[in-house]
Write a protein that holds these residues in place. Sequence first.
Motif, short mmCIF file in Angstrom:
data_model
loop_
_atom_site.label_atom_id
_atom_site.label_comp_id
_atom_site.label_asym_id
_atom_site.label_seq_id
_atom_site.Cartn_x
_atom_site.Cartn_y
_atom_site.Cartn_z
N ARG A 20 0.83 -1.21 0.00
CA ARG A 20 0.00 0.00 0.00
C ARG A 20 0.86 1.25 0.00
O ARG A 20 2.06 1.18 0.22
CB ARG A 20 -0.97 -0.02 1.17
CG ARG A 20 -0.34 -0.03 2.52
CD ARG A 20 -1.41 0.03 3.59
NE ARG A 20 -1.07 -0.84 4.69
CZ ARG A 20 -1.56 -0.69 5.90
NH1 ARG A 20 -2.43 0.25 6.15
NH2 ARG A 20 -1.20 -1.50 6.86
N ASN A 24 0.19 6.06 3.77
CA ASN A 24 -0.92 5.46 4.50
C ASN A 24 -0.47 4.42 5.52
O ASN A 24 -1.30 3.79 6.18
CB ASN A 24 -1.91 4.81 3.53
CG ASN A 24 -2.54 5.82 2.61
OD1 ASN A 24 -2.65 7.00 2.95
ND2 ASN A 24 -2.92 5.39 1.43
N SER A 26 1.30 3.64 8.99
CA SER A 26 1.67 4.31 10.24
C SER A 26 2.69 3.47 11.00
O SER A 26 2.89 2.28 10.71
CB SER A 26 0.44 4.51 11.12
OG SER A 26 -0.02 3.25 11.62
N SER A 102 7.16 8.23 -2.60
CA SER A 102 6.27 8.96 -1.71
C SER A 102 7.01 9.97 -0.83
O SER A 102 6.47 11.00 -0.47
CB SER A 102 5.47 8.00 -0.83
OG SER A 102 6.30 7.39 0.11
#
Length: 178
Positions: A20, A24, A26, A102
Amino acid sequence: MTDDILDRAADAALALAADRAWPNVSLRDIAVKAEVPFADLYARAASKAAVLAHLSARFDRAALGVDYPESSEPHDRLFDAAMARLEAMEPHRAALLAIAKSEGPLASASRFPRIARAVLEAAGVPATPPRLLAMTAVWARVVQVWRDDEGALNRTMAELDKRLKQMAERLKKIGAGF
């Protein structure tokens, strides 16, 4: 125990990043995936960046673990150290690329001087400021090629060889060679 928790967290982070979007994920997700108490992970790595720093250090150990014959040339030792690190990264390519994308180029590049120092030191080449700067630039370019070079890493190896030769020539010109 500390390294075990961090190693498990690093493995979990890689698995999650492959599945993913990294933003997103954690730190709690990493702890759950690693099957470690969140409080224990947080005590050792209070952020995803700290988990990534441990992961990067683990890849550095691959470079630092290469043994060289005393008679080998600095170029060959640097090449082998850098390739050992890249080969350690290779099984995690998809996750590492997703994380780098990212994070953005500046966050990824902020780790390059530490990586360059590890490669230099692994090769027995003192990490003087000019060498560290030059090796950081070499690593930045080689990683850029690695990102697009799947399979046998032929393009990556060719780029590394070329850049190390250029680095040696340029350092020699300024009296900082090896």
